[in-house]
Design a protein around this motif. Structure first.
Motif, PDB file in Angstrom:
ATOM      1  N   SER A  57       0.802  -1.215   0.000  1.00 29.02           N
ATOM      2  CA  SER A  57       0.000   0.000   0.000  1.00 29.02           C
ATOM      3  C   SER A  57       0.842   1.276   0.000  1.00 29.02           C
ATOM      4  CB  SER A  57      -0.919   0.006   1.219  1.00 29.02           C
ATOM      5  OG  SER A  57      -1.633   1.210   1.289  1.00 29.02           O
ATOM      6  N   ALA A  58       0.379   2.257  -0.778  1.00 29.27           N
ATOM      7  CA  ALA A  58       1.030   3.568  -0.786  1.00 29.27           C
ATOM      8  C   ALA A  58       0.604   4.414   0.415  1.00 29.27           C
ATOM      9  CB  ALA A  58       0.686   4.304  -2.073  1.00 29.27           C
ATOM     10  N   THR A  59      -0.480   4.029   1.082  1.00 22.44           N
ATOM     11  CA  THR A  59      -0.973   4.810   2.228  1.00 22.44           C
ATOM     12  C   THR A  59      -0.720   4.100   3.553  1.00 22.44           C
ATOM     13  OG1 THR A  59      -3.179   3.869   2.009  1.00 22.44           O
ATOM     14  CG2 THR A  59      -2.747   5.962   0.857  1.00 22.44           C
ATOM     15  N   MET A  60       0.103   3.081   3.526  1.00 24.39           N
ATOM     16  CA  MET A  60       0.466   2.359   4.750  1.00 24.39           C
ATOM     17  C   MET A  60       1.971   2.147   4.775  1.00 24.39           C
ATOM     18  SD  MET A  60      -2.542  -0.519   4.959  1.00 24.39           S
ATOM     19  CE  MET A  60      -2.249  -0.953   6.688  1.00 24.39           C
ATOM     20  N   SER A  61       2.506   1.997   5.973  1.00 22.67           N
ATOM     21  CA  SER A  61       3.895   1.574   6.161  1.00 22.67           C
ATOM     22  C   SER A  61       3.878   0.369   7.066  1.00 22.67           C
ATOM     23  CB  SER A  61       4.734   2.681   6.819  1.00 22.67           C
ATOM     24  OG  SER A  61       4.852   3.799   5.987  1.00 22.67           O
ATOM     25  N   LEU A  62       4.613  -0.641   6.692  1.00 18.75           N
ATOM     26  CA  LEU A  62       4.804  -1.813   7.536  1.00 18.75           C
ATOM     27  C   LEU A  62       6.303  -1.937   7.743  1.00 18.75           C
ATOM     28  CD1 LEU A  62       3.931  -4.264   9.087  1.00 18.75           C
ATOM     29  CD2 LEU A  62       3.513  -5.455   6.943  1.00 18.75           C
ATOM     30  N   ARG A  83      -2.185   5.920   6.783  1.00 17.73           N
ATOM     31  CA  ARG A  83      -2.299   7.342   6.501  1.00 17.73           C
ATOM     32  C   ARG A  83      -3.449   7.574   5.523  1.00 17.73           C
ATOM     33  NH1 ARG A  83       2.716   5.647   5.941  1.00 17.73           N
ATOM     34  NH2 ARG A  83       2.521   5.512   3.680  1.00 17.73           N
ATOM     35  N   ARG A  84      -4.120   8.701   5.670  1.00 19.06           N
ATOM     36  CA  ARG A  84      -5.092   9.155   4.665  1.00 19.06           C
ATOM     37  C   ARG A  84      -4.431  10.264   3.888  1.00 19.06           C
ATOM     38  NH1 ARG A  84     -10.829   9.153   7.900  1.00 19.06           N
ATOM     39  NH2 ARG A  84     -10.825   6.913   8.229  1.00 19.06           N
ATOM     40  N   ARG A  85      -4.713  10.321   2.621  1.00 21.09           N
ATOM     41  CA  ARG A  85      -4.064  11.314   1.768  1.00 21.09           C
ATOM     42  C   ARG A  85      -4.357  12.749   2.180  1.00 21.09           C
ATOM     43  NH1 ARG A  85      -4.744   6.995  -1.904  1.00 21.09           N
ATOM     44  NH2 ARG A  85      -2.847   6.609  -3.092  1.00 21.09           N
ATOM     45  N   THR A  86      -5.498  13.011   2.770  1.00 22.01           N
ATOM     46  CA  THR A  86      -5.912  14.382   3.079  1.00 22.01           C
ATOM     47  C   THR A  86      -5.769  14.755   4.546  1.00 22.01           C
ATOM     48  OG1 THR A  86      -8.179  13.642   3.375  1.00 22.01           O
ATOM     49  CG2 THR A  86      -7.554  14.388   1.164  1.00 22.01           C
ATOM     50  N   ALA A  90      -1.683  10.313  11.324  1.00 21.88           N
ATOM     51  CA  ALA A  90      -1.419   8.919  10.968  1.00 21.88           C
ATOM     52  C   ALA A  90      -1.888   8.052  12.129  1.00 21.88           C
ATOM     53  CB  ALA A  90       0.064   8.694  10.706  1.00 21.88           C
ATOM     54  N   ARG A  91      -2.136   6.790  11.844  1.00 28.67           N
ATOM     55  CA  ARG A  91      -2.607   5.861  12.868  1.00 28.67           C
ATOM     56  C   ARG A  91      -1.649   4.682  12.967  1.00 28.67           C
ATOM     57  NH1 ARG A  91      -6.246   1.213  12.526  1.00 28.67           N
ATOM     58  NH2 ARG A  91      -6.928   0.750  14.643  1.00 28.67           N
ATOM     59  N   LEU A  92      -1.177   4.418  14.166  1.00 26.98           N
ATOM     60  CA  LEU A  92      -0.382   3.228  14.444  1.00 26.98           C
ATOM     61  C   LEU A  92      -1.377   2.122  14.751  1.00 26.98           C
ATOM     62  CD1 LEU A  92       2.407   1.908  14.993  1.00 26.98           C
ATOM     63  CD2 LEU A  92       2.112   2.606  17.374  1.00 26.98           C
ATOM     64  N   SER A  93      -1.569   1.204  13.814  1.00 23.86           N
ATOM     65  CA  SER A  93      -2.587   0.178  14.013  1.00 23.86           C
ATOM     66  C   SER A  93      -2.035  -1.049  14.716  1.00 23.86           C
ATOM     67  CB  SER A  93      -3.247  -0.212  12.683  1.00 23.86           C
ATOM     68  OG  SER A  93      -2.291  -0.678  11.765  1.00 23.86           O
TER      69      SER A  93
END
Length: 172
Positions: A57-62, A83-86, A90-93
């Motif tokens: 995903s381009a909107t997540m980091s693992l 992450r949301r583009r707008t 950010a959320r640490l899930s």
């Protein structure tokens, strides 16, 4: 103790005598990440396809933590960010540490890396939820300056509530 902010630079440090590298996950990490989920969590585990999605995903980091053991890198921890583009939030899930490696500072190291990744992606705040009965996690987040912002009742599969935390981040 600054984390490199470039995606292609790994982080090495000594955590309680353990040489650890943190880097973004790659598809070859998938099996080890699924095994880590099963070892670290009794419930609310991410499924294989969700982990695969997070890697791509381009909107997540693992982020994965690798420990050198007998000449081989072993995956011993991971942190997942959304992450949301707008949004500047950010959320640490998830932060997962292999049970055999608990108590070596890996949770703190992964949290530092997650914060650096959040800043690198232009976000100014990081939020998370933690089980109300996860004393070690709560202590970790509070030691790192996270402030409790609320409660989500019946959040987890077993009915446990989540405590919500957030922290404002500033570039180093």
């Amino acid at each position: 103790m600054d984390l490199p902010l470039e995606r292609d630079v790994s982080r090495r440090m000594q955590a309680s005598g353990l040489a650890v590298t943190i880097r973004p996950a790659v598809p070859a990490d998938l099996d080890a990440l699924v095994a880590l989920e099963h070892a670290a969590f009794a419930t609310d585990r991410a499924e294989r396809r969700a982990i695969r999605h997070a890697i791509r995903s381009a909107t997540m980091s693992l982020l994965v933590a690798l420990a050198r053991d007998g000449g081989e890198d072993i995956l011993v921890g991971a942190a997942t960010l959304e992450r949301r583009r707008t949004s500047l939030l950010a959320r640490l899930s998830s932060i997962a540490v292999a049970p055999a490696r608990a108590g070596h500072g890996l949770g703190s190291l992964l949290l530092d890396a997650a914060e650096a990744d959040t800043i690198r992606h232009g976000r100014t705040r990081l939020r998370l939820e933690v089980r109300a009965d996860n004393g070690a996690g709560i202590r970790l987040y509070e030691r790192h300056g996270y402030v409790r912002t609320g409660i989500k009742p019946d959040y987890y599969e077993d009915g446990m509530e989540a405590w919500c935390y957030q922290k404002a981040l500033t570039p180093a």
